[in-house]
Write an enzyme that holds these catalytic residues in place. Structure first.
Site, mmCIF file in Angstrom:
data_model
loop_
_atom_site.group_PDB
_atom_site.id
_atom_site.type_symbol
_atom_site.label_atom_id
_atom_site.label_comp_id
_atom_site.label_asym_id
_atom_site.label_seq_id
_atom_site.Cartn_x
_atom_site.Cartn_y
_atom_site.Cartn_z
ATOM 1 N N LYS A 1 0.752 -1.058 -0.058
ATOM 2 C CA LYS A 1 0.146 0.112 -0.136
ATOM 3 C C LYS A 1 0.953 1.171 -0.020
ATOM 4 O O LYS A 1 1.271 1.558 0.933
ATOM 5 C CB LYS A 1 -0.935 -0.056 1.470
ATOM 6 N N GLU B 1 9.592 2.011 10.956
ATOM 7 C CA GLU B 1 10.723 2.706 10.800
ATOM 8 C C GLU B 1 10.087 4.146 10.471
ATOM 9 O O GLU B 1 9.402 4.270 9.656
ATOM 10 C CB GLU B 1 11.287 2.465 9.182
ATOM 11 N N CYS C 1 14.361 10.902 5.756
ATOM 12 C CA CYS C 1 14.148 10.387 7.240
ATOM 13 C C CYS C 1 15.505 10.733 7.767
ATOM 14 O O CYS C 1 15.754 10.861 9.135
ATOM 15 C CB CYS C 1 13.687 9.209 7.413
ATOM 16 N N GLU D 1 10.693 17.062 13.502
ATOM 17 C CA GLU D 1 11.100 16.870 12.224
ATOM 18 C C GLU D 1 10.197 17.763 11.335
ATOM 19 O O GLU D 1 9.056 17.771 11.344
ATOM 20 C CB GLU D 1 10.695 15.191 11.887
HETATM 21 P P1 NAD Z 1 2.872 9.198 6.632
HETATM 22 O O1 NAD Z 1 3.073 8.650 7.849
HETATM 23 O O2 NAD Z 1 2.033 10.086 6.458
HETATM 24 O O3 NAD Z 1 2.503 7.879 5.655
HETATM 25 C C1 NAD Z 1 2.965 6.700 5.495
HETATM 26 C C2 NAD Z 1 2.314 5.710 4.891
HETATM 27 O O4 NAD Z 1 1.251 5.320 5.997
HETATM 28 C C3 NAD Z 1 1.450 5.985 3.849
HETATM 29 O O5 NAD Z 1 1.417 5.268 2.922
HETATM 30 C C4 NAD Z 1 0.019 6.513 4.347
HETATM 31 O O6 NAD Z 1 -1.107 6.319 3.353
HETATM 32 C C5 NAD Z 1 -0.077 5.329 5.438
HETATM 33 N N1 NAD Z 1 -1.112 5.669 6.524
HETATM 34 C C6 NAD Z 1 -1.328 6.919 7.035
HETATM 35 N N2 NAD Z 1 -2.130 6.750 7.939
HETATM 36 C C7 NAD Z 1 -2.605 5.571 7.846
HETATM 37 C C8 NAD Z 1 -3.121 4.301 9.244
HETATM 38 N N3 NAD Z 1 -3.833 5.013 10.030
HETATM 39 N N4 NAD Z 1 -2.857 3.103 8.956
HETATM 40 C C9 NAD Z 1 -1.994 2.507 8.190
HETATM 41 N N5 NAD Z 1 -1.449 3.366 7.181
HETATM 42 C C10 NAD Z 1 -1.594 4.545 7.412
HETATM 43 O O7 NAD Z 1 4.188 9.318 6.391
HETATM 44 P P2 NAD Z 1 4.812 10.121 4.977
HETATM 45 O O8 NAD Z 1 4.367 11.522 4.957
HETATM 46 O O9 NAD Z 1 4.220 9.265 3.661
HETATM 47 O O10 NAD Z 1 6.249 10.094 4.722
HETATM 48 C C11 NAD Z 1 7.092 10.861 5.661
HETATM 49 C C12 NAD Z 1 7.547 10.256 6.707
HETATM 50 O O11 NAD Z 1 8.080 8.943 6.849
HETATM 51 C C13 NAD Z 1 8.499 11.031 7.599
HETATM 52 O O12 NAD Z 1 8.344 11.197 9.126
HETATM 53 C C14 NAD Z 1 9.989 10.320 7.485
HETATM 54 O O13 NAD Z 1 11.054 10.641 8.414
HETATM 55 C C15 NAD Z 1 9.481 8.816 7.326
HETATM 56 N N6 NAD Z 1 10.455 7.975 6.773
HETATM 57 C C16 NAD Z 1 11.183 7.011 7.568
HETATM 58 C C17 NAD Z 1 12.067 6.384 6.995
HETATM 59 C C18 NAD Z 1 12.760 5.191 7.811
HETATM 60 O O14 NAD Z 1 13.223 4.502 7.211
HETATM 61 N N7 NAD Z 1 13.095 5.436 9.147
HETATM 62 C C19 NAD Z 1 12.136 6.325 5.798
HETATM 63 C C20 NAD Z 1 11.488 7.268 5.083
HETATM 64 C C21 NAD Z 1 10.636 8.040 5.522
#
Ligand code: NAD
Length: 501
Positions: free
Chosen positions: A174, A249, A283, A383
């Site tokens: 997803k 992550e 990230c 962040e």
């Molecule tokens: P996000 O948390 O908004 O979304 C991530 C994913 O989760 C998307 O596919 C979204 O549709 C889904 N999602 C949202 N709400 C959900 C729910 N209630 N249940 C299940 N799935 C849900 O994050 P984003 O804006 O897409 O990405 C940015 C974030 O990701 C930043 O905080 C960044 O640091 C982090 N990130 C971490 C790593 C790592 O490896 N640690 C790598 C890349 C990005």
């Protein structure tokens, strides 16, 4: 007319059972790139059932043969590297050189993890009883839900899919709603390797609906999630209700420390790449620059003059240093962080504004921004996920380490110093899953474990040889070839006596 996509279930692109859809946009100019369905409960059920039947076949494929198919997928990606890279720049907005790097990371990881098919090591151990043999074997957890963010729309799915597949798990991916096109093309390309039907599935839609339905589906046995901390908490709680393993992550607030003995020019180069690569939307982005007071002015002056020469524009243009941020909402959030930094007494050293008009009129552009602040302000702790660097002055090594560690996150950290003793001390003292010496906080290599401590996740690691731990269960096996009942603990002493007499 933009292309309309379906969902990928049971080895076919199929229409959603519902009517709702969403569009994916080019962050450079706001153009609609494609239309994707919002998966309904019925769609999610079909994808999870497909993954369950795919799992029953895929688990029977010997791991070295799974590796052969993953290697074939890597070669397919290699052939279509340029096409996929261009799509990443178009849909995600990162500059083309970084997009190529991202696809290369997926290729490298698939090649690496393919070889794991001939390892998937367990342990053999002696038994406390005679004529008995003990070992552990790794078995797949089952169908896995993979939920991914938009900032690495190809490499993060590749880490999760590669590790799941070699372990014998089937998957339902997803992807984030800002980058479904990259995910769909990635799945198309790797599927050409010929994985059994149902092994790889893809659904699109919002996290709150499609994501939640997927985690709740009884066929799903493991969840691998990358995204923000607040979403991660929800996903973790939801998985906990079903008692399934959830790997998280999450975010970072990564410090780059520059000591007074550092190579300053090198630190400037590293900071530029770490803070403004992918417009700060990594990230592992360098979001805090901690600088020793004795070199503070020299370093910040050099940094500012370099940032002010940045070329900002179309990420597909080879001469551009920085592209747009992902969407309008992200742009507003980043600008509000800059405003809060100023409100809290910060000194704007460069940037700080949206770029508007002309080429920038339809895109989500923000100037690369450097703000001098003190530890404890919002911009020094939270962040931001944009091209904003907070600079903080310190007086000695211990203070730098204290500031570096005093945040909720623990993903990546870096120190520039020529003092080997300090470098090694920093390796043990910095509370992060990744530490760089004389290199910025970004730039991980796929054969090392990737992940963080504290609120950055639940402690597991992706990539490297540890990637399979997320998707496998260890089974302990006891093989008794003595032809009599031997009771561990109870018969051990008498067997020992027998053997010695
Ligand atoms: P996000 O948390 O908004 O979304 C991530 C994913 O989760 C998307 O596919 C979204 O549709 C889904 N999602 C949202 N709400 C959900 C729910 N209630 N249940 C299940 N799935 C849900 O994050 P984003 O804006 O897409 O990405 C940015 C974030 O990701 C930043 O905080 C960044 O640091 C982090 N990130 C971490 C790593 C790592 O490896 N640690 C790598 C890349 C990005």
């Amino acid at each position: 007319m933009e292309e309309e996509y379906g969902l990928y279930i049971n080895g076919k692109w199929v229409a959603s059972k519902g009517r709702e859809s969403f569009t994916t946009l080019n962050p450079y100019n706001g153009e609609v790139l494609a239309v994707f369905p919002k998966a309904t409960r019925e769609d999610v059920d079909a994808a999870a059932q497909s993954a369950l039947s795919g799992f029953k076949r895929w688990r029977e494929v010997p791991p070295p043969m799974r590796g052969e198919l993953i290697l074939k997928a890597a070669l397919n990606l290699e052939k279509r590297k340029e096409e996929l890279s261009r799509l990443i720049s178009l849909e995600n907005g990162k500059v083309i050189a970084e997009a190529r790097g991202e696809v290369q990371e997926a290729i490298d990881f698939f090649k690496y993890i393919a070889g794991e098919g001939r390892r998937l090591f367990g342990e053999t151990t002696p038994s406390e009883l005679p004529s008995k043999f003990n070992m552990t074997v790794r078995l797949p957890k089952g169908p896995a839900a993979l939920i991914t963010p938009w900032n690495f729309p190809v490499s993060i799915p590749s880490w999760k899919i590669g590790a799941a597949l070699i372990s014998g798990c089937s998957v339902v991916l997803k992807p984030a709603s800002d980058t479904p096109l990259c995910a769909a093309r990635f799945v198309e390309i790797i599927e050409e390797a010929g994985f059994p039907t149902g092994t790889i599935n893809l659904i699109t839609g919002t996290g709150a609906e499609a994501g939640t339905l997927l985690i709740d589906h009884p066929a799903i046995r493991a969840v691998s999630f990358t995204g923000g901390v607040s979403t991660g908490r929800e996903v973790y709680a939801q998985g906990a209700k079903r008692l399934i393993q959830v790997h998280l992550e999450l975010g970072g607030k990564n410090p780059l420390i520059v000591m007074d003995d550092a190579n300053i020019d090198l630190a400037v180069e590293g900071t530029l790449f770490g803070a403004f690569g992918t417009a700060g939307q990594r990230c592992t982005a360098t979001s805090r620059l901690l600088v020793h007071r004795d070199i503070y002015h020299e370093l910040t002056d050099k940094l500012i003059s370099r940032v002010e020469k940045f070329r900002i524009g179309n990420p597909l243009d080879e001469n551009i240093d920085m592209g747009p941020v992902i969407n309008r909402r992200a742009k507003d959030t980043i600008l509000s962080y800059i405003a809060s930094g100023v409100d809290e007494g910060g000194n704007l050293l460069t940037g700080g504004h949206a770029l508007e008009g002309g080429e920038y009129s339809k895109g989500n552009f923000i100037e690369p921004t450097i703000i001098e602040t003190r530890h404890g302000t919002r911009i020094s702790l939270e962040e931001i996920f944009g091209p904003v660097l907070s600079v903080i002055k310190f007086s000695d090594f211990n203070e730098a380490i204290r500031i570096a560690n005093d945040v909720q996150y623990g993903l990546s950290s870096s120190i520039y110093t020529r003092d080997i003793n300090r470098a090694f001390a920093a390796i043990s003292l910095l509370e992060t899953g990744i530490t760089y010496i004389n290199a910025p906080t970004i730039g991980a290599e796929i054969h090392l474990p990737f992940g963080g401590v504290k609120n950055t996740g639940t402690g597991g690691r992706e990539a490297g040889s540890t990637a399979i731990e997320e998707f496998t269960e260890l089974k302990s096996v006891f093989i008794d070839y003595s032809d009599r009942l031997q009771k561990a603990q109870i018969d051990t002493a008498s067997r020992f006596k027998e053997l010695l007499t």
